[in-house]
Design a protein around this motif. Structure first.
Motif, PDB file in Angstrom:
ATOM      1  N   LEU A 295       5.282  -1.855  -9.159  1.00  0.00           N
ATOM      2  CA  LEU A 295       5.291  -2.658 -10.383  1.00  0.00           C
ATOM      3  C   LEU A 295       3.884  -3.091 -10.776  1.00  0.00           C
ATOM      4  O   LEU A 295       3.473  -2.941 -11.930  1.00  0.00           O
ATOM      5  N   ILE A 296       3.128  -3.623  -9.808  1.00  0.00           N
ATOM      6  CA  ILE A 296       1.757  -4.065 -10.101  1.00  0.00           C
ATOM      7  C   ILE A 296       0.867  -2.870 -10.431  1.00  0.00           C
ATOM      8  O   ILE A 296       0.078  -2.893 -11.385  1.00  0.00           O
ATOM      9  N   GLY A 297       1.015  -1.795  -9.635  1.00  0.00           N
ATOM     10  CA  GLY A 297       0.208  -0.599  -9.891  1.00  0.00           C
ATOM     11  C   GLY A 297       0.473  -0.013 -11.259  1.00  0.00           C
ATOM     12  O   GLY A 297      -0.458   0.362 -11.987  1.00  0.00           O
TER      13      GLY A 297
ATOM     14  N   MET B 231       0.825  -1.208   0.000  1.00  0.00           N
ATOM     15  CA  MET B 231       0.000   0.000   0.000  1.00  0.00           C
ATOM     16  C   MET B 231       0.861   1.261   0.000  1.00  0.00           C
ATOM     17  O   MET B 231       0.643   2.183  -0.794  1.00  0.00           O
ATOM     18  N   GLU B 232       1.846   1.322   0.894  1.00  0.00           N
ATOM     19  CA  GLU B 232       2.667   2.518   1.036  1.00  0.00           C
ATOM     20  C   GLU B 232       3.410   2.839  -0.258  1.00  0.00           C
ATOM     21  O   GLU B 232       3.380   3.973  -0.752  1.00  0.00           O
ATOM     22  N   ALA B 233       4.082   1.832  -0.832  1.00  0.00           N
ATOM     23  CA  ALA B 233       4.864   2.063  -2.046  1.00  0.00           C
ATOM     24  C   ALA B 233       3.959   2.327  -3.247  1.00  0.00           C
ATOM     25  O   ALA B 233       4.269   3.166  -4.100  1.00  0.00           O
ATOM     26  N   SER B 234       2.834   1.639  -3.308  1.00  0.00           N
ATOM     27  CA  SER B 234       1.904   1.835  -4.417  1.00  0.00           C
ATOM     28  C   SER B 234       1.337   3.250  -4.417  1.00  0.00           C
ATOM     29  O   SER B 234       1.262   3.911  -5.468  1.00  0.00           O
ATOM     30  N   MET B 235       0.945   3.742  -3.240  1.00  0.00           N
ATOM     31  CA  MET B 235       0.388   5.084  -3.162  1.00  0.00           C
ATOM     32  C   MET B 235       1.438   6.136  -3.493  1.00  0.00           C
ATOM     33  O   MET B 235       1.166   7.088  -4.241  1.00  0.00           O
ATOM     34  N   ASN B 236       2.636   5.994  -2.944  1.00  0.00           N
ATOM     35  CA  ASN B 236       3.683   6.999  -3.188  1.00  0.00           C
ATOM     36  C   ASN B 236       4.121   7.026  -4.647  1.00  0.00           C
ATOM     37  O   ASN B 236       4.478   8.085  -5.176  1.00  0.00           O
ATOM     38  N   SER B 237       4.104   5.866  -5.302  1.00  0.00           N
ATOM     39  CA  SER B 237       4.591   5.783  -6.674  1.00  0.00           C
ATOM     40  C   SER B 237       3.487   5.950  -7.711  1.00  0.00           C
ATOM     41  O   SER B 237       3.708   6.554  -8.771  1.00  0.00           O
ATOM     42  N   ASN B 238       2.315   5.388  -7.465  1.00  0.00           N
ATOM     43  CA  ASN B 238       1.265   5.332  -8.483  1.00  0.00           C
ATOM     44  C   ASN B 238       0.200   6.415  -8.361  1.00  0.00           C
ATOM     45  O   ASN B 238      -0.408   6.794  -9.362  1.00  0.00           O
ATOM     46  N   PHE B 239      -0.055   6.915  -7.143  1.00  0.00           N
ATOM     47  CA  PHE B 239      -1.072   7.951  -7.022  1.00  0.00           C
ATOM     48  C   PHE B 239      -0.735   9.206  -7.832  1.00  0.00           C
ATOM     49  O   PHE B 239      -1.641   9.803  -8.436  1.00  0.00           O
TER      50      PHE B 239
END
Length: 399
Positions: A359-361, A231-239
């Motif tokens: 990566l997934i995001g 969640m943390e990495a996805s939000m920081n990178s993909n949001f």
């Protein structure tokens, strides 16, 4: 106001568990570590960009920190068991101080890659030893409160860290030397603590056997670290990519991202206290479901900043404590001599989640829609809550 609030939180949470002086110093270690990491991530990116380094090379250089964190988890348990918590924390702080002093000495991308590895190793060592020391020395009835205080401390420090960038106006040495000074002051306080070691089992076991036992007995609590990292990495990178695609400005994106951390800070201590009273499994399942609903609703908020911000506060407040609550729950279930292994597995899963999230995001955004990152987050938190219904392990640790 912030100072008064922090004082209230510390006074409330330090009434029980480890000796107040010990817990206070360990919390201060984490606050300074959070400040260091919160400052270094944007500061080094800015400095490399100023020197003309390409964005992809800049991003690859930043990955060195996570490589250092991930690699440390494969050997950190042994020195903690052999030497105790205090020496490992001091060595970790020493590595971060050394790297901070060397960053401005030679601004070369390859050299900084190595220094970021050192920071990752140092941060990983001090976090692992500190969180394990707090968990193992806290009685069960206050374990959730004390470990979520650890999470709050890191969040406060990480939020304050970027302020250090303003010290560039006094020269490139300003931010790095200031951070090193904070670490040195805490290091002096740490010398006053009596060293302790994790409990040993009745007989020595191979690492893979301990890991297998932990995974079998506490698979549900340990999933939380994987989800938190994702969640943390996805939000920081993909949001930011999502925001730009729906028409948000870069300043608005920059304002919204920290809002999720605010929600986490607000709810860390209450969730920890409630988990002590009504059970950690119930809190984790409920938080996962509410967080899933909040993530699912974000795409329907459109470009309404206040509504996105509100949903971010709810989502962050519900799932932002997953790592710390998961550790507390594992400590309830496992024999004390297996807790170091549990912390290693949790940290490894956090690193895997942190790598997988962007990566997934990025993949679902490319081949589906930008909103898919939130539907994916909602889906995995619902799966987590459902898996909790299958988890029936009874408490086995001594308290």
């Amino acid at each position: 106001m912030l100072k008064d609030g922090k004082s209230f939180v510390l006074e409330t949470a330090l009434k029980a568990g480890p000796q107040p002086q010990k817990l206070t110093i360990l919390i201060m270690v984490i606050i300074v570590a959070g400040m260091s990491q919160g400052m270094l991530l944007p500061l080094l990116t800015i400095l490399l960009d100023r020197s003309g380094v390409s964005t992809d090379a800049n991003g690859l250089n930043a990955a060195a920190l996570y490589i250092g964190i991930f690699s440390t988890m494969f050997f950190i348990e042994k020195p903690v068991r052999r030497f105790g918590y205090k020496p490992v924390i001091m060595v970790g702080m020493g590595l971060v101080i050394l790297a901070n002093c060397l960053f401005p000495a030679w601004q070369q991308i390859g050299f900084w890659f190595v220094l970021r590895l050192l920071v990752g190793i140092g941060d990983s060592a001090l976090h692992y030893a500190t969180q394990l020391w707090i968990v193992t020395s806290s009685p069960k009835e206050h374990r959730g409160r004390n470990i979520t205080l650890y999470g709050m401390a890191y969040g406060i420090g990480f939020s304050l860290g970027p302020i250090g960038i303003t010290l560039l106006k006094v020269g490139i040495w300003g931010p790095f030397l200031t951070t090193s000074l904070f670490f040195l002051l805490i290091l002096l306080l740490l010398t006053k603590l009596k060293n302790e070691r994790p409990e040993r089992g009745e007989r020595a076991e191979a690492v893979h056997k301990r890991a297998s036992k932990v995974a079998a007995m506490a698979w549900f609590p340990l999933i939380t670290s994987l989800l938190y990292g994702y969640m943390e990495a996805s939000m920081n990178s993909n949001f930011p990519l999502y925001g730009l695609r729906i028409g948000l400005s870069e300043p608005n994106i920059g304002v919204l991202l920290p809002v999720m951390g605010v929600g986490s800070l607000i709810m860390q201590l209450p969730l920890g206290i409630w988990s002590d009273r009504i059970g950690r499994k119930k809190i984790l399942i409920t938080s996962g479901l509410i967080g899933a609903l909040a993530f699912f609703c974000i795409p329907f908020a459109g470009t309404k900043l206040w509504l996105i911000g509100l949903l971010f506060v709810i989502a962050g407040g519900m799932v932002g404590s997953f790592f710390s609550l998961g550790l507390a729950y594992a400590a309830d279930i496992l024999p004390r001599h297996l807790l170091p292994t549990a912390n290693v597995l949790a940290s490894i899963q956090y690193s895997v989640g942190s790598i997988a999230g962007p990566l997934i995001g990025g993949t679902v955004i490319r081949y589906s829609s930008a909103a898919s990152i939130f539907y994916m987050l909602s889906f995995i938190y619902i799966l987590f809550a459902l898996s909790g219904l299958l988890f029936r392990r009874e408490t086995m640790s001594s308290t």
